[in-house]
Scaffold this motif. Structure first.
Motif, mmCIF file in Angstrom:
data_model
loop_
_atom_site.group_PDB
_atom_site.id
_atom_site.type_symbol
_atom_site.label_atom_id
_atom_site.label_comp_id
_atom_site.label_asym_id
_atom_site.label_seq_id
_atom_site.Cartn_x
_atom_site.Cartn_y
_atom_site.Cartn_z
ATOM 1 N N MET A 16 0.816 -1.214 0.000
ATOM 2 C CA MET A 16 0.000 0.000 0.000
ATOM 3 C C MET A 16 0.851 1.266 0.000
ATOM 4 N N LYS A 17 2.011 1.197 0.631
ATOM 5 C CA LYS A 17 2.835 2.394 0.785
ATOM 6 C C LYS A 17 3.553 2.775 -0.505
ATOM 7 N N THR A 18 3.654 1.846 -1.438
ATOM 8 C CA THR A 18 4.403 2.104 -2.668
ATOM 9 C C THR A 18 3.613 2.944 -3.660
ATOM 10 N N CYS A 19 2.362 2.577 -3.896
ATOM 11 C CA CYS A 19 1.554 3.270 -4.907
ATOM 12 C C CYS A 19 0.214 3.771 -4.383
ATOM 13 N N VAL A 20 -0.532 2.900 -3.727
ATOM 14 C CA VAL A 20 -1.920 3.210 -3.381
ATOM 15 C C VAL A 20 -2.031 4.472 -2.526
ATOM 16 N N ILE A 21 -1.363 4.493 -1.400
ATOM 17 C CA ILE A 21 -1.475 5.635 -0.494
ATOM 18 C C ILE A 21 -0.933 6.921 -1.122
ATOM 19 N N PRO A 22 0.260 6.896 -1.760
ATOM 20 C CA PRO A 22 0.730 8.120 -2.432
ATOM 21 C C PRO A 22 -0.230 8.615 -3.514
ATOM 22 N N ASN A 23 -0.848 7.692 -4.253
ATOM 23 C CA ASN A 23 -1.762 8.109 -5.325
ATOM 24 C C ASN A 23 -3.053 8.699 -4.770
ATOM 25 N N ILE A 24 -3.568 8.122 -3.715
ATOM 26 C CA ILE A 24 -4.771 8.686 -3.090
ATOM 27 C C ILE A 24 -4.462 10.071 -2.530
ATOM 28 N N ASN A 25 -3.309 10.206 -1.917
ATOM 29 C CA ASN A 25 -2.905 11.516 -1.391
ATOM 30 C C ASN A 25 -2.759 12.549 -2.509
ATOM 31 N N LYS A 26 -2.219 12.106 -3.657
ATOM 32 C CA LYS A 26 -2.069 13.012 -4.795
ATOM 33 C C LYS A 26 -3.427 13.502 -5.301
ATOM 34 N N LEU A 27 -4.392 12.609 -5.360
ATOM 35 C CA LEU A 27 -5.742 13.001 -5.777
ATOM 36 C C LEU A 27 -6.340 13.998 -4.797
ATOM 37 N N ARG A 28 -6.165 13.739 -3.524
ATOM 38 C CA ARG A 28 -6.697 14.655 -2.505
ATOM 39 C C ARG A 28 -6.028 16.013 -2.587
ATOM 40 N N GLN A 29 -4.727 16.036 -2.796
ATOM 41 C CA GLN A 29 -3.988 17.297 -2.886
ATOM 42 C C GLN A 29 -4.452 18.147 -4.066
ATOM 43 N N ASN A 30 -5.001 17.493 -5.095
ATOM 44 C CA ASN A 30 -5.487 18.203 -6.271
ATOM 45 C C ASN A 30 -6.979 18.521 -6.182
ATOM 46 N N GLY A 31 -7.534 18.346 -5.001
ATOM 47 C CA GLY A 31 -8.914 18.744 -4.785
ATOM 48 C C GLY A 31 -9.954 17.719 -5.167
ATOM 49 N N VAL A 32 -9.533 16.495 -5.458
ATOM 50 C CA VAL A 32 -10.492 15.443 -5.817
ATOM 51 C C VAL A 32 -11.208 14.985 -4.548
ATOM 52 N N PRO A 33 -12.536 15.100 -4.485
ATOM 53 C CA PRO A 33 -13.280 14.729 -3.272
ATOM 54 C C PRO A 33 -13.346 13.214 -3.070
ATOM 55 N N GLU A 34 -13.717 12.811 -1.869
ATOM 56 C CA GLU A 34 -13.763 11.390 -1.528
ATOM 57 C C GLU A 34 -14.704 10.605 -2.445
ATOM 58 N N ARG A 35 -15.818 11.195 -2.813
ATOM 59 C CA ARG A 35 -16.783 10.469 -3.650
ATOM 60 C C ARG A 35 -16.178 10.129 -5.012
ATOM 61 N N CYS A 36 -15.297 10.983 -5.523
ATOM 62 C CA CYS A 36 -14.649 10.706 -6.806
ATOM 63 C C CYS A 36 -13.537 9.674 -6.640
ATOM 64 N N ILE A 37 -12.850 9.712 -5.502
ATOM 65 C CA ILE A 37 -11.834 8.698 -5.224
ATOM 66 C C ILE A 37 -12.500 7.335 -5.074
ATOM 67 N N ILE A 38 -13.643 7.307 -4.401
ATOM 68 C CA ILE A 38 -14.405 6.061 -4.263
ATOM 69 C C ILE A 38 -14.831 5.553 -5.641
ATOM 70 N N PHE A 39 -15.242 6.458 -6.510
ATOM 71 C CA PHE A 39 -15.639 6.102 -7.876
ATOM 72 C C PHE A 39 -14.480 5.414 -8.596
ATOM 73 N N ILE A 40 -13.287 5.972 -8.464
ATOM 74 C CA ILE A 40 -12.109 5.408 -9.129
ATOM 75 C C ILE A 40 -11.791 4.020 -8.574
ATOM 76 N N ILE A 41 -11.797 3.898 -7.255
ATOM 77 C CA ILE A 41 -11.468 2.611 -6.635
ATOM 78 C C ILE A 41 -12.478 1.544 -7.025
ATOM 79 N N TYR A 42 -13.736 1.914 -7.073
ATOM 80 C CA TYR A 42 -14.795 0.938 -7.338
ATOM 81 C C TYR A 42 -14.813 0.498 -8.800
ATOM 82 N N TYR A 43 -14.679 1.464 -9.716
ATOM 83 C CA TYR A 43 -14.834 1.135 -11.131
ATOM 84 C C TYR A 43 -13.513 0.796 -11.843
#
Length: 386
Positions: A185-212
């Motif tokens: 998780m520390k190699t890609c997943v967590i850094p990528n989620i943090n990058k999305l959050r830093q760019n203003g992507v809300p949780e609902r859109c992150i959930i959309f990406i993870i799910y689909y």
């Protein structure tokens, strides 16, 4: 006959005299095929490793598949392998699923199932995953059985479950991309989620990406950063789902594939600006294959008489199945228009996008008397697409 070719005679136990076949023996054509002698030797011995026989007779492997699998696993008695096969049967796996599982991971046959597999199966079951769903998942990707339960499987599963707030959604994401549970998780997943959050992507859109499209989180963080920047430069709003769709699309398609698809649309009169405009409206339309683009555009323009510009306004139409949705529903529309049962201003994009239930209730059921053949025609077309 081989003794005529090369024969060694011991002379008093001290010397060896070798008598070789004269060159003229090849005139008989006996050894013109170098594989002939190997074939004769093989057929004469007619033996195969026990593991190959076991895979063929017990799990229904083809001789070729069994031989290939034998390079990864070896045993000379059936006891341990029988224990593994019976274990999976008790867990609800079908014979076909067990065969598929072993074909993908032959080493399971020499494992201790109670120690290695049972704790993981029990974990998944404790999270509400049904036996049919679990057996299908594990027979498709048995490498999940190799993951360390305490160090990787449980922490990774719980991480995604906390993000998705649902056991069902978590399992669906895992089904789409089982590597979610295998990667660090520390190699890609967590850094990528943090990058999305830093760019203003809300949780609902992150959930959309993870799910689909959960594999998006597995790309190198540098790659995701570049794509996010590119999507923002295109004018997409990070607060919207369509921003997430654009990120997914650009991560899923190479630049070469993009250019090839642009060339296909150009054949139908589009410009590069038209493609970009359509992408802004429905990013995922660029994930459709070149062949399907050609077939759908041919259907709309040459058979339905639509203007190419209309598809630019509704590019999502390209993503639907031609056989299961576009053709059957277009036929219904033609019948209704010919009988004056709907307005000529009816937009194709409207009735194409309706769910199956809504479409039938809105366009077929109200006209059963005026167009009695309508439902039959629709069902026939759907049946032909199966």
């Amino acid at each position: 006959m081989f003794n005529c070719l090369c024969k060694t005679i011991l002379n008093g136990g001290k010397h060896a005299i070798t008598i070789r076949a004269p060159p003229s023996i090849h005139n008989l054509g006996f050894l013109q095929n170098p594989f002939l002698s190997l074939k004769c030797i093989s057929s004469s011995t007619n033996q195969q490793p026990f593991v190959v026989s076991y895979l063929i007779n017990t799990l229904g492997f083809s001789p070729e598949t069994a031989l290939s699998a034998s390079s990864e696993v070896n045993f000379e008695t059936p006891e341990k392998a029988d224990i593994v096969v019976n274990f999976f049967k008790k867990q609800g796996f079908s014979q076909t699923q067990i065969s598929n599982l072993v074909r993908r991971l032959p080493s399971v046959l020499i494992s201790d199932p109670e120690k290695t597999f049972l704790p993981k199966i029990e974990f998944f079951s404790s999270r509400g995953i049904s036996s049919p769903n679990l057996t299908k998942l594990l027979s498709t990707d048995p490498n999940l059985l190799k993951i360390n339960l305490e160090k990787r499987l449980i922490p990774s599963y719980d991480f995604f479950k906390n993000l998705l707030h649902s056991e069902v959604k978590t399992f669906e994401a895992i089904k789409r991309y089982p590597n979610l549970l295998r990667r660090d998780m520390k190699t890609c997943v967590i850094p990528n989620i943090n990058k999305l959050r830093q760019n203003g992507v809300p949780e609902r859109c992150i959930i959309f990406i993870i799910y689909y499209q959960p594999r998006v989180l597995m790309v190198k963080p540098v790659r995701l950063r570049d794509i996010v920047d590119e999507v923002k430069e295109m004018g997409f709003n990070p607060l919207t789902i369509i921003f997430a769709e654009a990120v997914i699309t650009l991560l899923s398609i190479s630049k070469l594939a993009w250019e090839r698809k642009v060339d296909v649309f150009k054949k139908w009169g589009w410009s590069e600006d038209d493609v970009f405009l359509a992408f802004r409206r429905c990013p995922r339309f660029m994930l459709v294959s070149e062949d399907k683009i050609m077939r759908v555009m041919d259907f709309f323009i040459n058979k339905m008489g639509m203007e190419s510009s209309l598809i630019i306004k509704c590019p999502g139409l390209v993503t639907y199945s031609l056989e299961k949705r576009l053709i059957p529903r277009s036929l219904v529309c033609q019948v209704l228009l010919s009988k004056g049962l709907v307005k000529k201003e009816l937009k194709m994009s409207t009735f194409i996008r309706y769910s199956e239930r809504t479409f039938v209730q809105k366009y077929i059921m109200p006209h059963k008397e005026e167009a009695s053949e309508l439902l039959k025609l629709y069902k026939e077309k759907l049946d032909l697409s199966k």
